[in-house]
Motif scaffolding. Structure first.
Motif, PDB file in Angstrom:
ATOM      1  N   ARG A 197      59.088 -13.184  24.780  1.00 48.65           N
ATOM      2  CA  ARG A 197      59.391 -13.145  26.211  1.00 48.65           C
ATOM      3  C   ARG A 197      58.508 -12.093  26.871  1.00 48.65           C
ATOM      4  O   ARG A 197      58.405 -10.977  26.389  1.00 48.65           O
ATOM      5  CB  ARG A 197      60.858 -12.825  26.448  1.00 48.65           C
ATOM      6  N   GLN A 198      57.891 -12.504  27.984  1.00 51.18           N
ATOM      7  CA  GLN A 198      57.079 -11.538  28.729  1.00 51.18           C
ATOM      8  C   GLN A 198      57.994 -10.814  29.703  1.00 51.18           C
ATOM      9  O   GLN A 198      58.758 -11.448  30.429  1.00 51.18           O
ATOM     10  CB  GLN A 198      55.953 -12.263  29.466  1.00 51.18           C
ATOM     11  N   LYS A 199      57.933  -9.481  29.691  1.00 43.58           N
ATOM     12  CA  LYS A 199      58.799  -8.702  30.585  1.00 43.58           C
ATOM     13  C   LYS A 199      58.350  -8.910  32.031  1.00 43.58           C
ATOM     14  O   LYS A 199      57.200  -9.270  32.289  1.00 43.58           O
ATOM     15  CB  LYS A 199      58.714  -7.220  30.233  1.00 43.58           C
TER      16      LYS A 199
ATOM     17  N   GLU B 259      58.014  -8.968  24.675  1.00 44.27           N
ATOM     18  CA  GLU B 259      59.098  -8.796  23.695  1.00 44.27           C
ATOM     19  C   GLU B 259      58.935  -9.853  22.636  1.00 44.27           C
ATOM     20  O   GLU B 259      58.636 -11.012  22.957  1.00 44.27           O
ATOM     21  CB  GLU B 259      60.445  -9.016  24.378  1.00 44.27           C
ATOM     22  N   TYR B 260      59.124  -9.474  21.413  1.00 47.83           N
ATOM     23  CA  TYR B 260      59.028 -10.489  20.364  1.00 47.83           C
ATOM     24  C   TYR B 260      60.085 -10.248  19.302  1.00 47.83           C
ATOM     25  O   TYR B 260      60.536  -9.123  19.086  1.00 47.83           O
ATOM     26  CB  TYR B 260      57.635 -10.531  19.751  1.00 47.83           C
TER      27      TYR B 260
ATOM     28  N   ILE C  54      64.192 -23.009  26.284  1.00 44.18           N
ATOM     29  CA  ILE C  54      63.908 -21.601  26.557  1.00 44.18           C
ATOM     30  C   ILE C  54      65.206 -20.846  26.838  1.00 44.18           C
ATOM     31  O   ILE C  54      65.450 -19.786  26.304  1.00 44.18           O
ATOM     32  CB  ILE C  54      62.909 -21.462  27.735  1.00 44.18           C
TER      33      ILE C  54
ATOM     34  N   VAL D  87      66.472 -17.525  24.758  1.00 43.03           N
ATOM     35  CA  VAL D  87      66.712 -16.213  25.342  1.00 43.03           C
ATOM     36  C   VAL D  87      68.138 -15.785  25.037  1.00 43.03           C
ATOM     37  O   VAL D  87      68.399 -14.638  24.713  1.00 43.03           O
ATOM     38  CB  VAL D  87      66.413 -16.230  26.859  1.00 43.03           C
TER      39      VAL D  87
ATOM     40  N   LYS E  39      68.676 -14.109  21.677  1.00 42.78           N
ATOM     41  CA  LYS E  39      68.269 -12.719  21.562  1.00 42.78           C
ATOM     42  C   LYS E  39      69.479 -11.775  21.622  1.00 42.78           C
ATOM     43  O   LYS E  39      69.553 -10.821  20.882  1.00 42.78           O
ATOM     44  CB  LYS E  39      67.288 -12.390  22.689  1.00 42.78           C
TER      45      LYS E  39
END
Ligand SMILES: Nc1nc2[nH]c(O)nc2c(=O)[nH]1
Length: 335
Positions: A15-17, A24-25, A314, A318, A321
């Motif tokens: 995920r790109q902040k 984030e990975y 997606i 998320v 997480k």
């Protein structure tokens, strides 16, 4: 994804902040070493290459086209070479939605189960042996691969045999080894020995699967850019020279289009060692961010149903997480 030198696949979440500078990975389940994961993503996203540096110091000073563009968003990834080879065979006269569907279908029908999470089942990309032994041309045709079915089966069989002949077990390692002590022209000649692989597919594998940053895959879009924006076109003498140069490479001689190869060489001269990255920036602008562009240049709109499907997936990822305790989050800086 295969992490590091491992042959096993792991499910990863990215995920790109919002500030766009942080990524984030996470890997799900037993993913081994966190440092290996971090170093895998540094390599996968090619964080060794600064696009800003290329724009400011290489491309803008030599090419006014780049002055209007932003050094953000478009990067060439370091993809797994066997997956890249098969994906680009699937890409022939096809659009992104259908290519994605075909790749998913190869995984779910012929790969191995990795894990099931939140109702989504994940499979590995099948190896060349798995495809050669588990799939048939008729089976692939029934799954909607059309004329590409024959290319996929024959490529899988030949690569599986090539590996046995050279004593290498892994597809990744076999294709990476092709580049050791070999010129680009020899690597391209070998890649084009697989059925369904022409210069464009071979060049995409060189650029995206084998990290040959200077390679420009010339298709209808890049050829249009070269003629329209750079007035590049080969004269008869240059074509003759190229034909003569490839006399020693019989497959290249047979499969290459010298006019397009001339464009590749001129763009390499113009953009330098990362010419493949430069074309990626212009290619993505040319096809307009649409997922419906085909290799023949036709642009079809992406279907809403597949877009919704992607968004649902997606959302699920998320959510994972926060729900799963075994997920580890780390951050890497990107430019
Ligand atoms: N010429 C290019 N073709 C492509 N296909 C694809 O998926 N990416 C590219 C690209 O960067 N250039």
């Amino acid at each position: 994804m295969k992490i590091g030198r491992q042959e096993d696949y792991s499910v990863v979440i990215l995920r790109q902040k919002e500030d766009k500078g942080l990524l984030e990975y996470a890997a799900v389940g037993d993913h081994g070493d966190q440092d290996a994961l971090k170093s895998h993503f540094m390599k996968y996203f090619r964080l060794d290459v600064s696009l800003k540096h290329l724009f400011d110091n290489v491309w803008i000073p030599n090419d006014k086209m780049f002055a209007k563009l932003s050094p953000q968003g478009i990067r060439i990834l370091a993809q797994e070479p066997w997956e890249t080879l098969i994906s680009f065979i699937c890409s022939s006269n096809n659009n992104i939605s259908r290519i994605t569907k075909m790749c998913n279908s190869l995984c779910s029908n012929f790969g191995n189960l990795i894990t099931k999470l939140d109702g989504v089942t994940y499979y590995s990309f099948p190896t060349s042996e798995e495809l050669a032994t588990r799939a048939t041309e008729t089976g692939l045709r029934d799954l909607g691969f059309g004329y590409r079915a024959k290319y996929i089966i024959e490529t899988a069989r030949k690569l599986a045999k090539d590996k046995v002949d050279s004593g290498i077990a892994s597809d990744t390692e076999y294709l990476q080894k092709l580049c050791e002590d070999a010129d680009y022209e020899d690597v391209r000649e070998h890649l084009m020995s697989y059925n369904g692989v022409g210069p464009k597919v071979a060049d995409c594998v060189c650029l995206m699967g084998l990290h040959m940053d200077g390679i420009v895959p010339v298709d209808v879009h890049v050829s249009r850019i070269a003629k329209r924006d750079y007035q590049i076109s080969a004269n008869k003498n240059r074509i003759k020279e190229l034909r003569a140069k490839y006399n020693v490479l019989p497959i290249t001689r047979k499969k290459i289009n010298p006019e397009l190869d001339y464009i590749r060489l001129m763009l390499l001269e113009k953009w330098g060692s990362h010419a493949g990255w430069a074309q990626g920036v212009l290619f993505s602008k040319e096809v307009g961010g649409t997922s419906g562009s085909t290799t023949s240049g036709e642009i079809k709109k992406r279907k809403w149903d597949s877009l919704e499907e992607t968004e649902q997936t997606i959302t699920k990822q998320v959510k994972l997480k926060v729900e799963l305790s075994e997920i580890h989050i780390k951050e890497a800086k990107i430019d």
